[in-house]
Design a protein around this motif. Structure first.
Motif, PDB file in Angstrom:
ATOM      1  N   SER A   1      -0.413  -7.334  -3.039  1.00  0.00           N
ATOM      2  CA  SER A   1       0.675  -6.953  -2.140  1.00  0.00           C
ATOM      3  C   SER A   1       0.549  -7.724  -0.836  1.00  0.00           C
ATOM      4  CB  SER A   1       0.631  -5.454  -1.839  1.00  0.00           C
ATOM      5  OG  SER A   1       0.641  -4.685  -3.018  1.00  0.00           O
ATOM      6  N   LEU A   2       1.582  -7.652  -0.012  1.00  0.00           N
ATOM      7  CA  LEU A   2       1.492  -8.194   1.333  1.00  0.00           C
ATOM      8  C   LEU A   2       0.730  -7.211   2.211  1.00  0.00           C
ATOM      9  CD1 LEU A   2       5.042  -7.908   2.973  1.00  0.00           C
ATOM     10  CD2 LEU A   2       4.417  -6.802   0.845  1.00  0.00           C
ATOM     11  N   LYS A   3      -0.028  -7.722   3.168  1.00  0.00           N
ATOM     12  CA  LYS A   3      -0.909  -6.865   3.963  1.00  0.00           C
ATOM     13  C   LYS A   3      -0.138  -5.935   4.886  1.00  0.00           C
ATOM     14  CE  LYS A   3      -1.766 -10.255   7.682  1.00  0.00           C
ATOM     15  NZ  LYS A   3      -2.812 -11.073   8.347  1.00  0.00           N
ATOM     16  N   THR A   4       1.165  -6.218   5.097  1.00  0.00           N
ATOM     17  CA  THR A   4       1.958  -5.387   6.008  1.00  0.00           C
ATOM     18  C   THR A   4       2.652  -4.224   5.297  1.00  0.00           C
ATOM     19  OG1 THR A   4       3.809  -6.943   5.754  1.00  0.00           O
ATOM     20  CG2 THR A   4       2.358  -7.253   7.649  1.00  0.00           C
ATOM     21  N   VAL A   5       2.220  -3.883   4.091  1.00  0.00           N
ATOM     22  CA  VAL A   5       2.832  -2.750   3.388  1.00  0.00           C
ATOM     23  C   VAL A   5       2.906  -1.499   4.271  1.00  0.00           C
ATOM     24  CG1 VAL A   5       2.455  -1.076   1.525  1.00  0.00           C
ATOM     25  CG2 VAL A   5       2.393  -3.507   1.024  1.00  0.00           C
ATOM     26  N   PRO A   6       1.872  -1.155   5.044  1.00  0.00           N
ATOM     27  CA  PRO A   6       1.962   0.068   5.852  1.00  0.00           C
ATOM     28  C   PRO A   6       3.102   0.066   6.866  1.00  0.00           C
ATOM     29  CG  PRO A   6      -0.321  -0.613   5.637  1.00  0.00           C
ATOM     30  CD  PRO A   6       0.510  -1.732   5.088  1.00  0.00           C
ATOM     31  N   THR A   7       3.619  -1.096   7.249  1.00  0.00           N
ATOM     32  CA  THR A   7       4.759  -1.142   8.167  1.00  0.00           C
ATOM     33  C   THR A   7       6.089  -1.090   7.423  1.00  0.00           C
ATOM     34  OG1 THR A   7       5.029  -3.565   8.198  1.00  0.00           O
ATOM     35  CG2 THR A   7       3.385  -2.608   9.673  1.00  0.00           C
ATOM     36  N   LEU A   8       6.055  -1.157   6.105  1.00  0.00           N
ATOM     37  CA  LEU A   8       7.275  -1.232   5.311  1.00  0.00           C
ATOM     38  C   LEU A   8       7.524   0.017   4.491  1.00  0.00           C
ATOM     39  CD1 LEU A   8       6.799  -4.878   4.000  1.00  0.00           C
ATOM     40  CD2 LEU A   8       8.276  -4.150   5.880  1.00  0.00           C
ATOM     41  N   VAL A   9       6.583   0.941   4.487  1.00  0.00           N
ATOM     42  CA  VAL A   9       6.654   2.149   3.676  1.00  0.00           C
ATOM     43  C   VAL A   9       6.329   3.343   4.578  1.00  0.00           C
ATOM     44  CG1 VAL A   9       5.698   3.335   1.658  1.00  0.00           C
ATOM     45  CG2 VAL A   9       5.898   0.849   1.644  1.00  0.00           C
TER      46      VAL A   9
ATOM     47  N   PRO B   1       4.492   6.186   6.184  1.00  0.00           N
ATOM     48  CA  PRO B   1       3.027   6.259   6.262  1.00  0.00           C
ATOM     49  C   PRO B   1       2.379   7.219   5.276  1.00  0.00           C
ATOM     50  CG  PRO B   1       3.966   6.191   8.460  1.00  0.00           C
ATOM     51  CD  PRO B   1       5.117   6.318   7.505  1.00  0.00           C
ATOM     52  N   ASP B   2       3.020   8.362   5.006  1.00  0.00           N
ATOM     53  CA  ASP B   2       2.384   9.319   4.109  1.00  0.00           C
ATOM     54  C   ASP B   2       2.309   8.818   2.675  1.00  0.00           C
ATOM     55  OD1 ASP B   2       5.275   9.632   4.110  1.00  0.00           O
ATOM     56  OD2 ASP B   2       4.984  11.392   2.851  1.00  0.00           O
ATOM     57  N   ARG B   3       3.117   7.793   2.345  1.00  0.00           N
ATOM     58  CA  ARG B   3       3.105   7.258   0.972  1.00  0.00           C
ATOM     59  C   ARG B   3       1.887   6.378   0.711  1.00  0.00           C
ATOM     60  NH1 ARG B   3       6.783  10.502   1.436  1.00  0.00           N
ATOM     61  NH2 ARG B   3       8.874  10.275   0.553  1.00  0.00           N
ATOM     62  N   VAL B   4       1.292   5.836   1.774  1.00  0.00           N
ATOM     63  CA  VAL B   4       0.135   4.954   1.603  1.00  0.00           C
ATOM     64  C   VAL B   4      -1.049   5.447   2.423  1.00  0.00           C
ATOM     65  CG1 VAL B   4       1.468   2.915   0.980  1.00  0.00           C
ATOM     66  CG2 VAL B   4       1.050   3.407   3.398  1.00  0.00           C
ATOM     67  N   SER B   5      -1.039   6.710   2.765  1.00  0.00           N
ATOM     68  CA  SER B   5      -2.096   7.265   3.600  1.00  0.00           C
ATOM     69  C   SER B   5      -3.463   7.029   2.964  1.00  0.00           C
ATOM     70  CB  SER B   5      -1.864   8.763   3.804  1.00  0.00           C
ATOM     71  OG  SER B   5      -2.889   9.337   4.573  1.00  0.00           O
ATOM     72  N   GLY B   6      -4.357   6.457   3.744  1.00  0.00           N
ATOM     73  CA  GLY B   6      -5.718   6.210   3.280  1.00  0.00           C
ATOM     74  C   GLY B   6      -5.926   4.892   2.574  1.00  0.00           C
ATOM     75  N   LEU B   7      -4.861   4.260   2.128  1.00  0.00           N
ATOM     76  CA  LEU B   7      -4.998   2.967   1.453  1.00  0.00           C
ATOM     77  C   LEU B   7      -5.286   1.868   2.476  1.00  0.00           C
ATOM     78  CD1 LEU B   7      -2.092   2.928  -1.181  1.00  0.00           C
ATOM     79  CD2 LEU B   7      -4.462   3.675  -1.481  1.00  0.00           C
ATOM     80  N   LYS B   8      -6.019   0.869   2.043  1.00  0.00           N
ATOM     81  CA  LYS B   8      -6.292  -0.291   2.882  1.00  0.00           C
ATOM     82  C   LYS B   8      -5.732  -1.533   2.203  1.00  0.00           C
ATOM     83  CE  LYS B   8     -10.458   1.569   5.071  1.00  0.00           C
ATOM     84  NZ  LYS B   8     -11.919   1.375   5.330  1.00  0.00           N
ATOM     85  N   PHE B   9      -5.104  -2.401   3.013  1.00  0.00           N
ATOM     86  CA  PHE B   9      -4.498  -3.627   2.506  1.00  0.00           C
ATOM     87  C   PHE B   9      -5.174  -4.805   3.201  1.00  0.00           C
ATOM     88  CE2 PHE B   9      -1.516  -0.263   1.808  1.00  0.00           C
ATOM     89  CZ  PHE B   9      -0.943  -0.557   0.575  1.00  0.00           C
ATOM     90  N   ALA B  10      -5.972  -5.523   2.447  1.00  0.00           N
ATOM     91  CA  ALA B  10      -6.771  -6.609   3.018  1.00  0.00           C
ATOM     92  C   ALA B  10      -5.937  -7.870   3.205  1.00  0.00           C
ATOM     93  CB  ALA B  10      -7.961  -6.900   2.104  1.00  0.00           C
ATOM     94  N   ASP B  11      -6.506  -8.823   3.944  1.00  0.00           N
ATOM     95  CA  ASP B  11      -5.857 -10.106   4.183  1.00  0.00           C
ATOM     96  C   ASP B  11      -5.603 -10.829   2.858  1.00  0.00           C
ATOM     97  OD1 ASP B  11      -5.331 -12.376   6.328  1.00  0.00           O
ATOM     98  OD2 ASP B  11      -6.455 -13.269   4.671  1.00  0.00           O
ATOM     99  N   GLU B  12      -4.400 -11.384   2.725  1.00  0.00           N
ATOM    100  CA  GLU B  12      -4.008 -11.983   1.442  1.00  0.00           C
ATOM    101  C   GLU B  12      -4.826 -13.227   1.109  1.00  0.00           C
ATOM    102  OE1 GLU B  12      -0.011 -10.616   3.414  1.00  0.00           O
ATOM    103  OE2 GLU B  12      -1.877 -11.586   4.047  1.00  0.00           O
ATOM    104  N   ALA B  13      -4.924 -14.164   2.061  1.00  0.00           N
ATOM    105  CA  ALA B  13      -5.633 -15.419   1.792  1.00  0.00           C
ATOM    106  C   ALA B  13      -7.110 -15.160   1.514  1.00  0.00           C
ATOM    107  CB  ALA B  13      -5.462 -16.385   2.958  1.00  0.00           C
ATOM    108  N   GLU B  14      -7.729 -14.286   2.296  1.00  0.00           N
ATOM    109  CA  GLU B  14      -9.144 -13.975   2.064  1.00  0.00           C
ATOM    110  C   GLU B  14      -9.345 -13.373   0.686  1.00  0.00           C
ATOM    111  OE1 GLU B  14     -10.433 -11.465   5.226  1.00  0.00           O
ATOM    112  OE2 GLU B  14     -10.151 -12.989   6.784  1.00  0.00           O
ATOM    113  N   THR B  15      -8.423 -12.518   0.271  1.00  0.00           N
ATOM    114  CA  THR B  15      -8.532 -11.899  -1.052  1.00  0.00           C
ATOM    115  C   THR B  15      -8.426 -12.942  -2.155  1.00  0.00           C
ATOM    116  OG1 THR B  15      -7.579  -9.834  -0.211  1.00  0.00           O
ATOM    117  CG2 THR B  15      -7.512 -10.194  -2.587  1.00  0.00           C
TER     118      THR B  15
END
Length: 590
Positions: free
Chosen positions: A212-220, A222-236
């Motif tokens: 996914s894109l790392k900015t998912v928490p700004t697009l959904v 907050p309660d839908r992704v509470s606790g999830l972490k989205f790491a940097d795309e290139a590093e991943t």
């Protein structure tokens, strides 16, 4: 910067394509004479993205070169037509795999959304998708519900009822989410996958990284992704490439729900002046990535990306949105060394029946293949369509004119349709003290085209805004409103001007520095007072800082109100004929 495009199937005539497919289906591969090098092994990767539960043709087109120096609008999309187009590409490639770059579900047509996108998953199963990167919209109903879409079953995770028409078996394809972890640090889904072709010394293996894109928490919400972490795309990606190589991958393909946009004349196989958030990711990749299948921006392109000398050339593709295109990627390998010898791609238009748009009739084009709906998928879609007809066909009001969905390059604006929706949300929240309402243009998903007598149906307004967001009314100062509007026009991410409700006018100038592009804001003809507090209504997605509008998160004295769709229905039905807003509320200085 302009990158070379790699052209493919859309420019073939129908007769030529048919001949190629017939030859591919009936002509056996010849044996190589003794002493002559073996022919390269070809593998076809068939890619889609951003299907968004478009079970039926979405009454939208692909703008493409007509081969005579002009362009043509080609009607396209629909699950059964997409299945036929994918089948035609499978016929070209004896070795094939079907993949997707996210947002196969959510923000969907009513016949899919009513049933929690179970039918969208059913269509993708029948199309034959094998791997899908998780997009931001796939989190719209929460990650627990997304897991149900993967695993099947009838657990109730949302307001909607699961398994209404069938015992849901889940996706036969694998969701990949290499950059997403649960609160305990464990993966939400696997990050990678492998598929091999052939046996023994002839076996070629493809490795896939999905994220996914790392900015998912700004697009959904907050309660839908509470606790999830989205790491940097290139590093991943850089972390996973060596692992796939060690596992035997002869080529690595990234499926990522992030993308870009091109400039100039529409061309689904073009790559003119590529911009967007995908570029910084590509520019940081280490060697080892061969193909990137992208999405999210709903833009179609095919690029030979060479701006990162460290990674080497990367084939970058996107198939637009709603199944209107499918990308045909061909990889050629040396059978002795398994080295990737060549890669090319082209976007195939999924031409389906013509339709009437807000601007008139969109007819079929003989310049491109026209597909017939695959019978089993058509019957499956029809079942869900018929079950939802009682809602789809219900009249909700009458409108004085058709309202297109604004498209094109530059700053995104909602136009008259955005103004209409903003007006409906203002009216629905007047009792909460609302004086202003704003709508994000990226939240408008379709045109609104009434019947000849002006009648608009529930199915039509649902297609326009299928999110079922709540409207939140809050208190903001004039200064906060200005700074929040500036966030949509800054240089961080895609640029959009929020559609304001009646009585408000926001002028802007993109030639000015980022952060100071709003030139004037008036309400009922008077300048907005920076020190005064105003009551402002937006959908809960924006209220929680979505689309990068973090200024709305500062709002105080919040009141949650009607659902956005209900507000639009009430607004249309409140008068015998609702006149469309004709004034330009967001003029741009050029």
């Amino acid at each position: 910067m302009t990158f070379p495009s790699i052209r493919g199937l859309p420019l073939l005539s129908t007769s030529l394509l048919a001949a190629l497919l017939a030859g591919c289906a009936t002509t056996p591969s010849p044996r190589q004479p003794a002493g002559q090098a073996a022919a390269p092994i070809e593998i076809g990767v068939i890619a889609i993205n951003d299907f968004h539960g478009a079970l039926e043709p979405p009454n939208q087109s692909v703008e493409a070169p007509d081969g005579q120096g002009g362009e043509v609008s080609v009607p396209a999309g629909g699950g059964a037509w997409l299945a036929s187009a994918v089948d035609s590409l499978k016929a070209r490639h004896a070795n094939n795999v079907v993949v997707a770059a996210g947002d196969l579900t959510s923000a969907s047509q009513l016949a899919s959304s009513l049933y929690l996108d179970e039918p969208a998953v059913g269509v993708m199963n029948r199309v034959g998708v094998e791997f899908n990167a998780v997009g931001n919209h796939e989190f719209d109903r929460g990650w627990q519900e997304l897991r149900r879409l993967q695993n099947g079953g009838c657990e109730k995770n949302t307001r909607g009822e699961p398994c209404q028409l069938e015992q849901f078996k889940g996706a036969s394809y694998k969701y990949l989410a290499a950059s997403t972890t649960l609160p305990d640090g464990s993966p939400l889904f696997p990050g990678t996958g492998l598929k091999s072709f052939g046996e023994g010394k002839d076996k070629i293996t493809l490795g896939f990284i999905g994220l996914s894109l790392k900015t998912v928490p700004t697009l959904v919400a907050p309660d839908r992704v509470s606790g999830l972490k989205f790491a940097d795309e290139a590093e991943t990606i850089n972390r996973e490439v060596p692992r796939l190589k060690a596992a035997g991958a002869d080529a690595v393909l990234v499926l990522i729900h992030q993308g870009g946009r091109t400039a100039g004349q529409p061309d689904p196989n073009g790559c003119n002046d590529m911009t967007g958030d995908i570029r910084p990711i590509l520019d940081r990749l280490e060697p080892g990535v061969d193909v990137v299948v992208s999405g999210h921006t709903h833009w179609a392109y095919v690029c030979n990306y060479t701006a990162n000398p460290k990674s080497g050339p990367i084939l970058l593709t996107s198939a637009g949105v709603y199944g209107k295109l499918v990308t045909d990627i061909t990889l050629r390998f040396d059978p002795a060394t398994h080295k990737l010898l060549g890669k090319e791609a082209g976007n195939l238009i999924v031409q389906s029946p013509g339709y009437t748009s807000a601007k008139g009739q969109v007819a079929n084009s003989a310049a491109f293949p026209q597909f017939q709906p695959r019978a089993d998928v058509a019957a499956y879609v029809e079942r869900y369509k018929n079950a939802s007809l009682h809602l789809v066909s219900r009249p909700v009001g009458r409108l004085s004119a058709a309202l297109p969905k604004e498209e094109g390059n530059g700053v995104a604006r909602g136009g008259a349709l955005g103004n209409l929706i903003a007006d409906s949300q203002l009216a629905a929240t007047r009792k909460a003290g609302a004086e202003i309402a704003f709508l994000n243009p990226f939240g408008i998903r379709a045109a609104l085209v009434p019947a000849s007598d002006g009648t608009v149906t529930f199915g039509q307004i649902y297609a326009v805004e299928p999110f079922n967001n709540e409207i939140v009314t809050m208190s903001l100062t004039g200064a906060q409103i200005r700074s929040t509007l500036e966030q949509g026009l800054d240089d961080d991410g895609e640029q959009q001007m929020l559609s304001p409700s009646q009585g408000m006018r926001v002028a802007f100038d993109m030639r000015r520095p980022s952060g100071s592009r709003i030139t004037a804001i008036t309400l009922d003809g008077k300048p907005l007072d920076p020190a005064k507090t105003y009551r402002v209504s937006v959908v809960n997605f924006l209220a929680e800082g979505g689309d990068g509008f973090s200024g709305f998160a500062q709002g105080k004295d919040r009141t949650r109100g009607a659902i956005d769709l209900d507000a639009l229905e009430d607004w249309l039905g409140a008068v015998p004929l609702r006149k469309v807003p004709e004034e330009d509320r967001t003029p741009e200085t050029r």
